[in-house]
Scaffold this active site. Structure first.
Site, PDB file in Angstrom:
ATOM      1  N   LYS A 230       0.842  -1.213   0.000  1.00  0.00           N
ATOM      2  CA  LYS A 230       0.000   0.000   0.000  1.00  0.00           C
ATOM      3  C   LYS A 230       0.874   1.259   0.000  1.00  0.00           C
ATOM      4  CE  LYS A 230      -1.891  -1.166   3.974  1.00  0.00           C
ATOM      5  NZ  LYS A 230      -1.191  -2.433   4.260  1.00  0.00           N
TER       6      LYS A 230
ATOM      7  N   ARG B  20      -0.659  -8.855  13.322  1.00  0.00           N
ATOM      8  CA  ARG B  20      -1.201  -7.825  12.418  1.00  0.00           C
ATOM      9  C   ARG B  20      -2.041  -8.463  11.317  1.00  0.00           C
ATOM     10  NH1 ARG B  20       4.246  -5.387  10.763  1.00  0.00           N
ATOM     11  NH2 ARG B  20       3.116  -4.098   9.279  1.00  0.00           N
TER      12      ARG B  20
ATOM     13  N   ARG C 266      11.877  -5.888   5.004  1.00  0.00           N
ATOM     14  CA  ARG C 266      11.691  -4.442   4.788  1.00  0.00           C
ATOM     15  C   ARG C 266      12.675  -3.615   5.628  1.00  0.00           C
ATOM     16  NH1 ARG C 266       5.856  -1.913   5.501  1.00  0.00           N
ATOM     17  NH2 ARG C 266       6.035  -2.862   7.562  1.00  0.00           N
TER      18      ARG C 266
ATOM     19  N   ARG D  97      -9.597   1.035   8.289  1.00  0.00           N
ATOM     20  CA  ARG D  97      -9.393  -0.396   8.486  1.00  0.00           C
ATOM     21  C   ARG D  97     -10.310  -0.992   9.537  1.00  0.00           C
ATOM     22  NH1 ARG D  97      -3.278   0.263   8.313  1.00  0.00           N
ATOM     23  NH2 ARG D  97      -2.621  -1.321   9.718  1.00  0.00           N
TER      24      ARG D  97
ATOM     25  N   ARG E  74      11.292  -1.611  11.005  1.00  0.00           N
ATOM     26  CA  ARG E  74      10.164  -1.113  11.780  1.00  0.00           C
ATOM     27  C   ARG E  74       9.962  -2.001  13.011  1.00  0.00           C
ATOM     28  NH1 ARG E  74       5.034   0.266   8.043  1.00  0.00           N
ATOM     29  NH2 ARG E  74       3.976  -0.908   9.691  1.00  0.00           N
TER      30      ARG E  74
HETATM   31  P1  AP5 Z   1       4.938  -1.626   1.861  1.00  0.00           P
HETATM   32  O1  AP5 Z   1       4.589  -0.804   0.673  1.00  0.00           O
HETATM   33  O2  AP5 Z   1       5.689  -0.992   2.968  1.00  0.00           O
HETATM   34  O3  AP5 Z   1       3.634  -2.395   2.400  1.00  0.00           O
HETATM   35  P2  AP5 Z   1       2.365  -1.856   3.182  1.00  0.00           P
HETATM   36  O4  AP5 Z   1       1.163  -2.490   2.587  1.00  0.00           O
HETATM   37  O5  AP5 Z   1       2.388  -0.373   3.272  1.00  0.00           O
HETATM   38  O6  AP5 Z   1       2.638  -2.535   4.596  1.00  0.00           O
HETATM   39  P3  AP5 Z   1       2.579  -1.933   6.065  1.00  0.00           P
HETATM   40  O7  AP5 Z   1       3.330  -2.878   6.955  1.00  0.00           O
HETATM   41  O8  AP5 Z   1       2.973  -0.497   6.094  1.00  0.00           O
HETATM   42  O9  AP5 Z   1       1.060  -2.034   6.367  1.00  0.00           O
HETATM   43  P4  AP5 Z   1       0.386  -1.998   7.728  1.00  0.00           P
HETATM   44  O10 AP5 Z   1      -1.004  -1.821   7.309  1.00  0.00           O
HETATM   45  O11 AP5 Z   1       0.651  -3.136   8.617  1.00  0.00           O
HETATM   46  O12 AP5 Z   1       1.120  -0.782   8.501  1.00  0.00           O
HETATM   47  P5  AP5 Z   1       0.739   0.733   8.726  1.00  0.00           P
HETATM   48  O13 AP5 Z   1       1.976   1.524   8.724  1.00  0.00           O
HETATM   49  O14 AP5 Z   1      -0.375   1.132   7.862  1.00  0.00           O
HETATM   50  O15 AP5 Z   1       5.783  -2.894   1.313  1.00  0.00           O
HETATM   51  C1  AP5 Z   1       6.280  -3.872   2.212  1.00  0.00           C
HETATM   52  C2  AP5 Z   1       7.654  -4.348   1.718  1.00  0.00           C
HETATM   53  O16 AP5 Z   1       7.491  -4.998   0.454  1.00  0.00           O
HETATM   54  C3  AP5 Z   1       8.671  -3.229   1.483  1.00  0.00           C
HETATM   55  O17 AP5 Z   1       9.951  -3.696   1.815  1.00  0.00           O
HETATM   56  C4  AP5 Z   1       8.565  -2.945  -0.036  1.00  0.00           C
HETATM   57  O18 AP5 Z   1       9.782  -2.441  -0.546  1.00  0.00           O
HETATM   58  C5  AP5 Z   1       8.236  -4.331  -0.560  1.00  0.00           C
HETATM   59  N1  AP5 Z   1       7.372  -4.321  -1.734  1.00  0.00           N
HETATM   60  C6  AP5 Z   1       6.266  -3.565  -1.946  1.00  0.00           C
HETATM   61  N2  AP5 Z   1       5.690  -3.865  -3.134  1.00  0.00           N
HETATM   62  C7  AP5 Z   1       6.463  -4.855  -3.686  1.00  0.00           C
HETATM   63  C8  AP5 Z   1       6.385  -5.596  -4.917  1.00  0.00           C
HETATM   64  N3  AP5 Z   1       5.391  -5.405  -5.795  1.00  0.00           N
HETATM   65  N4  AP5 Z   1       7.322  -6.542  -5.139  1.00  0.00           N
HETATM   66  C9  AP5 Z   1       8.335  -6.772  -4.226  1.00  0.00           C
HETATM   67  N5  AP5 Z   1       8.465  -6.091  -3.065  1.00  0.00           N
HETATM   68  C10 AP5 Z   1       7.534  -5.150  -2.802  1.00  0.00           C
HETATM   69  O19 AP5 Z   1       0.173   0.677  10.226  1.00  0.00           O
HETATM   70  C11 AP5 Z   1       1.052   0.433  11.317  1.00  0.00           C
HETATM   71  C12 AP5 Z   1       0.266   0.409  12.625  1.00  0.00           C
HETATM   72  O20 AP5 Z   1      -0.333   1.698  12.843  1.00  0.00           O
HETATM   73  C13 AP5 Z   1      -0.915  -0.565  12.674  1.00  0.00           C
HETATM   74  O21 AP5 Z   1      -0.505  -1.857  13.028  1.00  0.00           O
HETATM   75  C14 AP5 Z   1      -1.789   0.086  13.738  1.00  0.00           C
HETATM   76  O22 AP5 Z   1      -1.267  -0.138  15.033  1.00  0.00           O
HETATM   77  C15 AP5 Z   1      -1.640   1.556  13.419  1.00  0.00           C
HETATM   78  N6  AP5 Z   1      -2.647   2.011  12.425  1.00  0.00           N
HETATM   79  C16 AP5 Z   1      -2.389   2.470  11.170  1.00  0.00           C
HETATM   80  N7  AP5 Z   1      -3.521   2.793  10.527  1.00  0.00           N
HETATM   81  C17 AP5 Z   1      -4.524   2.540  11.403  1.00  0.00           C
HETATM   82  C18 AP5 Z   1      -5.927   2.655  11.319  1.00  0.00           C
HETATM   83  N8  AP5 Z   1      -6.536   3.100  10.209  1.00  0.00           N
HETATM   84  N9  AP5 Z   1      -6.655   2.297  12.411  1.00  0.00           N
HETATM   85  C19 AP5 Z   1      -6.059   1.867  13.545  1.00  0.00           C
HETATM   86  N10 AP5 Z   1      -4.734   1.719  13.689  1.00  0.00           N
HETATM   87  C20 AP5 Z   1      -3.972   2.058  12.620  1.00  0.00           C
HETATM   88 MG    MG Z   2       2.642   1.027   4.808  1.00  0.00          MG
END
Ligand code: AP5
Ligand code: MG
Length: 254
Positions: A28, A193, A149, A103, A182
């Protein structure tokens, strides 16, 4: 003859809200940054906003840390509050990419009220285009991506040791800052998660599917292939985007 100002205007593709849904590691953030780089669509990543609050030791950051570090969801009212604040900023006037929000169904209902209620402070048009793109991925590939990552603590760009995108010496190629892991990319937290995603966020996908607003794509391809499909979907659902892309092609051919 087109002016430079005209061309820079056409580079803006942000005419609507694009929600990127998907499990942790689906890509994402990677795709949201790509949309910003190519089309100036502002990225609203609730995860990054929360991490920024935590790094700055704000009151909100302290409340969020209890949940976020352990991979649990942060309270709906806190998250909706930071999204509301960010959507009210000027660059989001024509829309934004929501990365990691909503989410929970409660957040999705809030977003709906916020965008379309008449007394919305933002006063988005009732006609604002809205699309949800769900990036699907197999669980074993998610683990590989998240354990590999590395992120830039300054600009948030993600790299990966398995795809060879982490260069030597392990620094961000844009700002030269040392890359870090991270906190929530530890194996047992990744597992939690993913479970929370299944319990809390898959119902959000169903909520939008029922409204006819959900498109699903396969995330286990190259980043460029995933991006092309996202652009294709945006062209289909936002006819103005096609026009803007056409102008961009013109700019490039100059
Ligand atoms: P990346 O693009 O970083 O993936 P992502 O989908 O953004 O994964 P996240 O871990 O950021 O998602 P998340 O939802 O768990 O975390 P968030 O920060 O939102 O890609 C991942 C890896 O793959 C990277 O190394 C990248 O280079 C690689 N990659 C990407 N695409 C690729 C491809 N096509 N081919 C090969 N490699 C590839 O949330 C963190 C925390 O915040 C949550 O756990 C929660 O505690 C809180 N939080 C955030 N939003 C909310 C909400 N709306 N409500 C409540 N709590 C929330
Ligand atoms: Mg992300």
């Amino acid at each position: 003859m087109f002016s430079a100002a005209y061309f820079s205007e056409t580079k803006v593709m942000s005419r609507g809200i694009v929600v990127l849904l998907g499990p942790p590691g689906a890509g994402k953030g990677t795709q949201a940054k790509h949309l910003f780089a190519e089309f100036n669509m502002p990225q609203i990543s609730t995860g990054e906003l929360l991490r920024s609050h935590m790094a700055r030791h704000t009151v909100l950051g302290a409340k969020a840390r209890r949940c976020a570090d352990g991979g649990l969801l942060v309270a709906d009212d806190l998250v909706c509050g930071i999204v509301e604040e960010r959507l009210a900023e000027q660059d989001c006037g024509r829309g934004a990419v929501l990365d990691g929000f909503p989410r929970t169904v409660c957040q999705a209902e809030w977003l709906n009220r916020y965008l379309y209620s008449q007394d919305s402070v933002k006063s988005f048009s009732r006609q604002i285009p809205f699309i949800v793109i769900k990036i699907n991925m197999q669980e074993n590939e998610l683990f590989r991506r998240l354990t590999g990552r590395r992120v830039c603590p300054s600009c948030g760009r993600a790299y990966n040791v398995f795809s060879g995108s982490v260069g030597k010496p392990n620094v961000c190629e844009f700002d030269g800052v040392d890359l870090i892991c991270r906190q929530d990319d530890a194996h047992d937290i990744i597992y939690d998660r993913i479970k929370i995603y299944e319990q809390e966020t898959l119902p959000v996908a169903q909520y939008y599917r029922d409204k006819g607003l959900l498109r699903e794509i396969e995330g286990s391809r190259s980043s460029d292939a995933v991006f092309s499909e996202i652009v294709q979907i945006l062209e289909e659902v936002h006819p103005t985007h096609r026009k803007q892309l056409h102008y961009q092609a013109l700019v490039r051919s100059y």
